[in-house]
Design a protein around this motif. Sequence first.
Motif, PDB file in Angstrom:
ATOM      1  N   LYS A  69      55.601 -19.137 -10.545  1.00 54.86           N
ATOM      2  CA  LYS A  69      56.559 -18.260 -11.217  1.00 54.86           C
ATOM      3  C   LYS A  69      57.861 -18.202 -10.422  1.00 54.86           C
ATOM      4  O   LYS A  69      57.860 -18.395  -9.203  1.00 54.86           O
ATOM      5  CB  LYS A  69      55.978 -16.848 -11.337  1.00 54.86           C
ATOM      6  CG  LYS A  69      54.729 -16.789 -12.193  1.00 54.86           C
ATOM      7  CD  LYS A  69      54.142 -15.392 -12.166  1.00 54.86           C
ATOM      8  CE  LYS A  69      52.841 -15.347 -12.934  1.00 54.86           C
ATOM      9  NZ  LYS A  69      52.198 -14.024 -12.837  1.00 54.86           N
TER      10      LYS A  69
ATOM     11  N   ARG B  91      59.753 -10.960 -17.260  1.00 54.03           N
ATOM     12  CA  ARG B  91      59.537 -11.226 -18.687  1.00 54.03           C
ATOM     13  C   ARG B  91      60.838 -10.996 -19.429  1.00 54.03           C
ATOM     14  O   ARG B  91      61.452  -9.950 -19.310  1.00 54.03           O
ATOM     15  CB  ARG B  91      58.433 -10.305 -19.223  1.00 54.03           C
ATOM     16  CG  ARG B  91      58.273 -10.331 -20.714  1.00 54.03           C
ATOM     17  CD  ARG B  91      57.356 -11.441 -21.111  1.00 54.03           C
ATOM     18  NE  ARG B  91      57.093 -11.337 -22.535  1.00 54.03           N
ATOM     19  CZ  ARG B  91      57.040 -12.365 -23.327  1.00 54.03           C
ATOM     20  NH1 ARG B  91      57.217 -13.558 -22.861  1.00 54.03           N
ATOM     21  NH2 ARG B  91      56.770 -12.232 -24.605  1.00 54.03           N
TER      22      ARG B  91
ATOM     23  N   GLU C   2      56.346 -15.537 -18.264  1.00 53.87           N
ATOM     24  CA  GLU C   2      57.415 -15.453 -17.270  1.00 53.87           C
ATOM     25  C   GLU C   2      57.979 -16.848 -17.042  1.00 53.87           C
ATOM     26  O   GLU C   2      57.319 -17.843 -17.323  1.00 53.87           O
ATOM     27  CB  GLU C   2      56.880 -14.916 -15.937  1.00 53.87           C
ATOM     28  CG  GLU C   2      56.368 -13.498 -16.011  1.00 53.87           C
ATOM     29  CD  GLU C   2      55.860 -13.011 -14.661  1.00 53.87           C
ATOM     30  OE1 GLU C   2      56.563 -13.223 -13.654  1.00 53.87           O
ATOM     31  OE2 GLU C   2      54.770 -12.439 -14.635  1.00 53.87           O
TER      32      GLU C   2
END
Length: 128
Positions: free
Chosen positions: A116, A124, A94
């Motif tokens: 993230k 993704r 990610e």
Amino acid sequence: MNRLFEESFAGRLEEPALVASATWTPLADAYETPEAFVVLLELPGIDEDDVEVHVDGDMLTVKGQRRGLPLRPDRFHRMERSHGPFLRSFQLSEEVDPARVSAQLRDDVLRLQLPKVTGRAGSRRDGA
């Protein structure tokens, strides 16, 4: 060992081929939490100023250099520690928020906390 490491992260953490100019490869551990990736690299004898960390989307690159001995003894009885440049690149599953990446070098281990990107469901990228 590398194969075991790669298989344990199958599809989650991929490492592209190392650049030919690297003369040694620091050992790395990597894991994922719901909020971030964490990468630990063994960097014995390396100063913080000799390490660069770069994040671009889902790609992490760590490069640097271990300096050789300042004085060369007349005779070595054993020389096992490599010196010179290194490069490790990791493709994460990610995207990472580069503004929130933190790095800490302590006890010869570089700990990278890679949060993230938030606000994406299943961020993704699969080309779709």
